[in-house]
Design a protein around this motif. Structure first.
Motif, short mmCIF file in Angstrom:
data_model
loop_
_atom_site.label_atom_id
_atom_site.label_comp_id
_atom_site.label_asym_id
_atom_site.label_seq_id
_atom_site.Cartn_x
_atom_site.Cartn_y
_atom_site.Cartn_z
N ASN A 10 0.91 -1.10 -0.10
CA ASN A 10 0.01 -0.07 0.04
C ASN A 10 0.79 1.11 -0.13
O ASN A 10 1.45 1.59 0.82
N LEU A 11 0.92 1.88 -1.13
CA LEU A 11 1.85 3.17 -1.23
C LEU A 11 1.22 4.43 -0.58
O LEU A 11 2.13 5.15 -0.36
N ASP A 12 0.20 4.03 0.12
CA ASP A 12 -0.34 5.39 0.68
C ASP A 12 -0.09 5.40 2.15
O ASP A 12 -0.09 6.16 3.21
N SER A 13 0.48 4.24 2.74
CA SER A 13 0.79 3.78 4.39
C SER A 13 2.09 4.33 4.59
O SER A 13 3.30 4.52 3.62
N GLU A 14 2.43 4.62 5.87
CA GLU A 14 3.78 5.01 6.22
C GLU A 14 4.41 3.72 6.62
O GLU A 14 3.60 2.71 6.43
N GLY A 15 5.64 3.85 6.75
CA GLY A 15 6.44 2.64 7.29
C GLY A 15 7.54 2.37 6.28
O GLY A 15 8.14 1.19 6.41
N GLY A 16 7.94 2.76 5.19
CA GLY A 16 8.70 2.33 4.20
C GLY A 16 8.20 1.47 3.01
O GLY A 16 9.25 1.22 2.34
N ALA A 17 7.24 1.07 3.00
CA ALA A 17 6.79 0.31 2.08
C ALA A 17 6.76 0.84 0.67
O ALA A 17 7.45 0.44 -0.27
N ASP A 18 6.72 2.12 0.50
CA ASP A 18 6.88 2.82 -0.54
C ASP A 18 8.13 2.91 -0.84
O ASP A 18 8.67 2.69 -2.24
N VAL A 19 8.98 3.05 -0.29
CA VAL A 19 10.66 3.06 -0.52
C VAL A 19 11.07 1.59 -1.09
O VAL A 19 11.67 1.53 -2.05
N MET A 20 10.71 0.60 -0.28
CA MET A 20 10.88 -0.87 -0.64
C MET A 20 10.29 -1.12 -2.19
O MET A 20 10.96 -1.66 -3.07
N ALA A 21 8.89 -0.70 -2.43
CA ALA A 21 8.39 -0.90 -3.54
C ALA A 21 9.17 -0.09 -4.92
O ALA A 21 9.22 -0.72 -5.90
N TYR A 22 9.27 1.17 -4.51
CA TYR A 22 10.00 1.90 -5.93
C TYR A 22 11.45 1.35 -6.14
O TYR A 22 11.86 1.43 -6.94
N GLN A 23 12.03 0.98 -4.87
CA GLN A 23 13.61 0.57 -5.21
C GLN A 23 13.36 -1.01 -5.85
O GLN A 23 14.22 -0.85 -7.09
N ALA A 24 12.41 -1.81 -5.58
CA ALA A 24 12.18 -2.82 -6.66
C ALA A 24 11.69 -2.69 -7.97
O ALA A 24 12.10 -3.18 -8.67
N THR A 25 10.97 -1.79 -8.19
CA THR A 25 10.54 -1.39 -9.44
C THR A 25 11.43 -0.79 -10.31
O THR A 25 11.58 -1.09 -11.46
N LEU A 26 12.19 0.13 -9.64
CA LEU A 26 13.40 0.68 -10.37
C LEU A 26 14.45 -0.06 -10.75
O LEU A 26 15.18 -0.10 -11.95
N SER A 27 14.72 -1.22 -9.82
CA SER A 27 16.02 -1.98 -10.03
C SER A 27 15.45 -3.29 -10.91
O SER A 27 16.45 -3.81 -11.67
#
Length: 71
Positions: A10-27
């Motif tokens: 859930n990219l709307d939630s706090e806690g760094g999930a957005d960072v992990m998801a973006y890192q995976a998507t970019l890499s």
């Protein structure tokens, strides 16, 4: 793409999930995945915190100069 403990992020939630998801998507994501999943404003906001391979960071910053750190 994202190999974390849960396959849905859930990219709307706090806690760094957005960072992990973006890192995976970019890499690891294909161009079609990146176009579908990435949000320009959120990418710009997260960019300084993303841990990416140096080559990936250089390629993204050369293509999108607004991501490169101000000199």
């Amino acid at each position: 793409m994202y190999w974390g403990p849960t396959p849905v992020v859930n990219l709307d939630s706090e806690g760094g999930a957005d960072v992990m998801a973006y890192q995976a998507t970019l890499s690891e994501g294909r161009v079609v995945d990146q176009v579908k999943l990435l949000n320009r404003d959120l990418l710009t906001e997260l960019w300084p915190r993303l841990v990416l391979p140096q080559r990936a960071r250089e390629l993204w910053e050369s293509r999108f100069p607004e991501l490169a750190p101000a000199v």
